[in-house]
Design an enzyme around this catalytic site. Structure first.
Site, PDB file in Angstrom:
ATOM      1  N   THR C  89       0.795  -1.232   0.000  1.00 48.47           N
ATOM      2  CA  THR C  89       0.000   0.000   0.000  1.00 48.47           C
ATOM      3  C   THR C  89       0.831   1.288   0.000  1.00 48.47           C
ATOM      4  O   THR C  89       0.417   2.249  -0.644  1.00 48.47           O
ATOM      5  CB  THR C  89      -1.036   0.026   1.138  1.00 48.47           C
ATOM      6  OG1 THR C  89      -0.377  -0.185   2.383  1.00 48.47           O
ATOM      7  CG2 THR C  89      -2.095  -1.051   0.933  1.00 48.47           C
ATOM      8  N   GLU C 120      -7.600   6.619 -24.596  1.00 46.46           N
ATOM      9  CA  GLU C 120      -6.978   6.265 -25.863  1.00 46.46           C
ATOM     10  C   GLU C 120      -7.517   7.138 -26.992  1.00 46.46           C
ATOM     11  O   GLU C 120      -8.694   7.523 -26.991  1.00 46.46           O
ATOM     12  CB  GLU C 120      -7.238   4.782 -26.176  1.00 46.46           C
ATOM     13  CG  GLU C 120      -6.486   4.312 -27.412  1.00 46.46           C
ATOM     14  CD  GLU C 120      -6.623   2.817 -27.699  1.00 46.46           C
ATOM     15  OE1 GLU C 120      -7.251   2.116 -26.885  1.00 46.46           O
ATOM     16  OE2 GLU C 120      -6.126   2.368 -28.745  1.00 46.46           O
ATOM     17  N   TYR C 121      -6.671   7.409 -27.935  1.00 47.60           N
ATOM     18  CA  TYR C 121      -7.034   8.048 -29.200  1.00 47.60           C
ATOM     19  C   TYR C 121      -8.172   7.235 -29.809  1.00 47.60           C
ATOM     20  O   TYR C 121      -8.081   6.005 -29.899  1.00 47.60           O
ATOM     21  CB  TYR C 121      -5.808   8.011 -30.092  1.00 47.60           C
ATOM     22  CG  TYR C 121      -5.927   8.762 -31.393  1.00 47.60           C
ATOM     23  CD1 TYR C 121      -5.665  10.124 -31.457  1.00 47.60           C
ATOM     24  CD2 TYR C 121      -6.264   8.100 -32.561  1.00 47.60           C
ATOM     25  CE1 TYR C 121      -5.755  10.811 -32.653  1.00 47.60           C
ATOM     26  CE2 TYR C 121      -6.361   8.781 -33.765  1.00 47.60           C
ATOM     27  CZ  TYR C 121      -6.104  10.144 -33.802  1.00 47.60           C
ATOM     28  OH  TYR C 121      -6.189  10.817 -34.989  1.00 47.60           O
ATOM     29  N   SER C 122      -9.251   7.910 -30.211  1.00 49.91           N
ATOM     30  CA  SER C 122     -10.444   7.176 -30.619  1.00 49.91           C
ATOM     31  C   SER C 122     -10.603   7.093 -32.123  1.00 49.91           C
ATOM     32  O   SER C 122     -10.717   8.112 -32.811  1.00 49.91           O
ATOM     33  CB  SER C 122     -11.684   7.854 -30.028  1.00 49.91           C
ATOM     34  OG  SER C 122     -12.845   7.360 -30.660  1.00 49.91           O
ATOM     35  N   ARG C 199     -12.373   1.789 -39.805  1.00 52.22           N
ATOM     36  CA  ARG C 199     -11.174   1.384 -39.050  1.00 52.22           C
ATOM     37  C   ARG C 199     -10.996  -0.136 -38.970  1.00 52.22           C
ATOM     38  O   ARG C 199      -9.909  -0.620 -38.712  1.00 52.22           O
ATOM     39  CB  ARG C 199     -11.229   1.950 -37.636  1.00 52.22           C
ATOM     40  CG  ARG C 199     -12.425   1.438 -36.848  1.00 52.22           C
ATOM     41  CD  ARG C 199     -12.371   1.910 -35.408  1.00 52.22           C
ATOM     42  NE  ARG C 199     -13.648   1.678 -34.742  1.00 52.22           N
ATOM     43  CZ  ARG C 199     -13.838   1.784 -33.452  1.00 52.22           C
ATOM     44  NH1 ARG C 199     -12.837   2.102 -32.656  1.00 52.22           N
ATOM     45  NH2 ARG C 199     -15.019   1.571 -32.922  1.00 52.22           N
ATOM     46  N   ASP C 215      -0.490   3.833 -10.411  1.00 50.76           N
ATOM     47  CA  ASP C 215       0.275   4.113  -9.197  1.00 50.76           C
ATOM     48  C   ASP C 215       1.564   3.286  -9.216  1.00 50.76           C
ATOM     49  O   ASP C 215       1.737   2.375 -10.021  1.00 50.76           O
ATOM     50  CB  ASP C 215      -0.566   3.855  -7.938  1.00 50.76           C
ATOM     51  CG  ASP C 215      -0.969   2.412  -7.775  1.00 50.76           C
ATOM     52  OD1 ASP C 215      -0.080   1.525  -7.794  1.00 50.76           O
ATOM     53  OD2 ASP C 215      -2.163   2.138  -7.611  1.00 50.76           O
ATOM     54  N   HIS C 217       2.853   1.051  -7.251  1.00 50.08           N
ATOM     55  CA  HIS C 217       2.746  -0.397  -7.015  1.00 50.08           C
ATOM     56  C   HIS C 217       2.390  -1.136  -8.302  1.00 50.08           C
ATOM     57  O   HIS C 217       3.010  -2.138  -8.645  1.00 50.08           O
ATOM     58  CB  HIS C 217       1.697  -0.674  -5.928  1.00 50.08           C
ATOM     59  CG  HIS C 217       1.256  -2.095  -5.887  1.00 50.08           C
ATOM     60  ND1 HIS C 217       2.116  -3.136  -5.602  1.00 50.08           N
ATOM     61  CD2 HIS C 217       0.046  -2.678  -6.114  1.00 50.08           C
ATOM     62  CE1 HIS C 217       1.451  -4.279  -5.656  1.00 50.08           C
ATOM     63  NE2 HIS C 217       0.210  -4.024  -5.966  1.00 50.08           N
ATOM     64  N   ARG C 226       6.475  -7.534 -17.562  1.00 55.28           N
ATOM     65  CA  ARG C 226       6.804  -7.189 -18.941  1.00 55.28           C
ATOM     66  C   ARG C 226       8.296  -7.026 -19.220  1.00 55.28           C
ATOM     67  O   ARG C 226       8.693  -6.927 -20.375  1.00 55.28           O
ATOM     68  CB  ARG C 226       6.036  -5.933 -19.361  1.00 55.28           C
ATOM     69  CG  ARG C 226       4.518  -6.065 -19.246  1.00 55.28           C
ATOM     70  CD  ARG C 226       3.971  -7.286 -19.968  1.00 55.28           C
ATOM     71  NE  ARG C 226       2.504  -7.340 -19.906  1.00 55.28           N
ATOM     72  CZ  ARG C 226       1.780  -8.282 -20.478  1.00 55.28           C
ATOM     73  NH1 ARG C 226       2.350  -9.291 -21.132  1.00 55.28           N
ATOM     74  NH2 ARG C 226       0.470  -8.275 -20.373  1.00 55.28           N
TER      75      ARG C 226
END
Lengths: 306, 306, 306, 306
Positions: C89, C120-122, C199, C215, C217, C226
């Protein structure tokens, strides 16, 4: 080809096995368990598991020891009260798990609902099927001029045919090259490329599938956003099937949801003022309403709708 | 008095009703469904619903259409692989719902696990029962001097008796005054105070109860933290019962959890260096290890444990 | 073309404006604020805002009233203790917000980290740029035969050239047709199709971009998964840049993370048994170890790594 | 005694240090940073950090590269549009961190908002201060007879005095015994009991404190629920202070929140029907409205409110 023959056999087997349980059951949902509802051209939704029903909502609200002994009418009143007053935690006590097949560009919208559990078919691990979403001609619409993210008029027949040809050709060619990249070099016309790389050549209308599990509260939230007329048609198609499932699963909750969410409208402080003036017999125009043109139009739309 | 006679009757009724289901079932868990396991002096845990089991974990990992036809040994290997490599999403596909009675100061620790659904008995709406947690004398321990948040030696008999007397008296007096505040004025010796206010006079060992629902992944995470020897004894007592439930619900997952979480130990980069030197026959002391005294002691504890 | 000239101008402006603040600041991170780090061929990561630093972790752990007056060595020891014992925390008290440009098939992996905020870019609202990820030849690897979701040997030069040609041609053609579908019919060679439909013709290596906020954590958790050698190369490339940012932002936490997460290894109960036997001088083989072949190999890999 | 002299000194120090930053700043919030707002008799709220402001909401909605160059009126319109249409993700891009002191029974309500980060003062690790919430006499109200979880009339003077005496005496005695249990045995009149055990003797009005951090979207959601007239008075007192902070932090968002949340009302499908009939000049009574008595009363309350 929504399913291979092997899959069809498995679905049939699931439908036949039954067991005794002491858990709460919902007969109307048991009946359609494992059954695939078709959506769009190759997609589907099928319920593969569930936990709880209307009674679990009531039980949680009462933090009682059992199903309670009160009359049905009281349970209905309680559920409607919870829905009206946004008491959301009792609805979190039910869960549903579905197996869904959907185009990737819709999956990308869907996944933005973060409060769900997901296991998706992996393009790193497995080979993506040769299935793409190709819209029906009557769903091929022009960009709306009023709405930056909406659709306008349907394309005329010949334009639609040309667009469909482009969509089909490009998806098919990309998938063909995908297969070619994957194919083992040994047979002379492949590259043996890693699946996690080759998949980047696929188009966004390629179908994927996942298990998607969520609680009833978040299920309702999903439906509220995705049954809305501003949602993209293709995700509305899934939401509509999910609403039919909702009615089988939790009929009392579904009815309350219809009255207090789908059919409801939230008036802003400014709109409430206009409304009260109207009820008092005053004649109000947009100019004197203190509402923006956009808000005024929305208010009129609601009051004039049937 | 864990249950009123009315509650006992309800629990018995729940246990008797059975229905047919086409959902996946876990017979060993069905057997103990609704059954209250006692915890501490007045608390309990009872499973009131569940969804999925070991097979649902496997199914999600395979994103297959059914239970799969592979051999048990392969399913076991897959679950162990998922656990070892922290592939957590398949474990999110199972849910369990429990009815739990516990002291408020433990409920305050418990609720810090945010990824669960909770409906708690409401002190605004209902009257809190006159039940407090009073520890067994052998659990009344002195503050640890090594560990700022732990327990040391057990209190001697007379000290324990005196502490217990204080705990009992204060809890009882506070609850008596709580009742007095609530009592209707009409009968001459009450104040009719709002329940939401009167409750502030209760002590933190008063029992509360809630429905608590979580998925298997978060259930394991809870157990990992709360079965730990550094967790407070009282919450360990609940976690221990929950582990027994886990073994009935998902025996393969439970075994993997034991091997790869409960019985496992994570060596830091520095510890790994020391370990390799030791295996190469070098003699290492804390001073030459580059580890802090605390880390060195932890390492030795692990290597010397049986 | 990572940025248009208009964007470059804006980035430069952001870098020049400064203000006074009484908030905690991290000078090393201020220096690189808004600066785009290139990733892959067209992608980037740039930090656009942050809250807190190592001192906020310490402050939260102490629930003190200020930055504390203790020596640096004590703060470092506290952060290392928190990391080692999975006290998560305090790390949640820091936030970072980044602007990231990345290929869609990587965005689909990334978004599975649900505990982040994303805008996000739409593609419903705006037109997707003509930019695709085309791997460097040395990253075009064959499917691994050991690992169902990994890469093996790099393709030979001519095979790589052929694959790259396919990737480039297909992405370009699909985007060209996308533009054609979007183009207004009035000029004679377009269809005016809705953006939300057109698209779907794009390939999965098309670049998208988003604001991503999380955040500390969850940032560490993302990096742990990753930066792992089993993660897909392309997402590792982003994670590596993010680790560099981490070192600037929270140097003490970054060092602890390196020691207790990146460089650490978790031994299962079975592995610990083997280890102790080895330390006691016994000679153990896989057959007598009670470990599966896969686990044995993993253990040997760790013990033999430098 | 809200603060010790040592704490006061620290707060003063925090207020003086300033630094240069290239981050977005909100001068009106900088001014009150670290300043403790008193709440109830011993509680407080003070902002200790923040990230973003109205401009960050706009930036996220535009996924643009900077603060945008559009006019203020357009930014205001955009924020109001986002609020009205429940586009929540742009509001998630701002964070606020507060240091809050509050009674435990209120902390138990508060913590049910799961989407926040919390570090609470630990009763396992530290000794709880001798501070209890004792309501003002004018807030000591009787249980409501209409509302199962609400307050009715204020107690008369003498009853209030008696209740307050009970609350004060019980809290003080329990805390005194708590201290006695903790005291080292060596000095002859203590037991040296572990802190994690002794704390169970405290009453629920004992004050605790925590760092609480949340994003703007969840901050608004908290305010919406806790500024409501049905929320318990004591948590409303905190929410009211937080709304004042909101107005300093994000004035445009705060105004939109007032119009579209606080001052708004959601009409159900049934209520909309009644409304349209009224606007068409029909005379409707509850009996002919198809609304339950409770819903009818709620509708009338809204339409008759000023």
């Amino acid at each position: 080809m929504r399913f291979t023959s092997e899959q069809q056999e498995e679905i049939q087997q699931q439908g036949q096995a039954t067991a005794q349980t002491r858990r709460s059951t919902v007969p109307a949902l048991e009946e359609i368990l494992y059954h695939p509802y078709p959506v769009l051209d190759h997609g589907f939704i099928r319920v593969v598991d569930y936990m709880g029903g209307d009674d679990a909502v009531v039980q949680a609200a009462r933090v009682s020891y059992g199903k309670g002994t009160r009359k049905i009418s009281e349970d209905t009143g309680l559920i409607r009260y919870l829905m009206r007053h946004w008491h959301t935690t009792p609805f979190e006590m039910c869960e549903i798990k579905m197996h869904i097949k959907l185009p990737i560009f819709i999956a990308r919208q869907w996944i933005r609902h973060r409060t769900a559990n997901v296991n998706e078919y992996s393009g790193r691990y497995s080979i993506m099927d040769k299935e793409f979403y190709i819209p029906q001609p009557e769903h091929l619409a022009a960009q709306s001029h009023q709405n930056r993210q909406g659709r306008g008029a349907v394309l005329d027949e010949s334009a639609a045919a040309e667009v469909l040809a482009l969509l089909k050709d490009d998806a098919a060619r990309c998938h063909h090259h995908y297969e070619l990249m994957l194919q083992d070099e040994e047979n002379g016309h492949g590259y043996g490329l890693a699946r996690e790389l080759a998949r980047m050549n696929l188009t966004l209308n390629t179908y994927t599938q996942w298990y998607w599990k969520t609680d009833l509260h978040n299920f309702l939230h999903f439906l509220h956003l995705r049954m809305d007329s501003h949602a993209q048609f293709e995700i509305q198609a899934y939401a509509q099937v999910m609403f039919d499932i909702l009615e089988k699963w939790v009929p009392v909750t579904a009815m309350a949801f219809k009255d207090y969410r789908l059919g409801a409208y939230t008036f802003s402080a400014g709109m409430l003022k206009v409304l009260k003036a109207m009820l008092a017999g005053q004649k109000i125009e947009q100019e004197s309403s203190n509402l923006s043109k956009r808000e005024w139009r929305e208010l009129m739309d609601v009051l004039e709708a049937n």
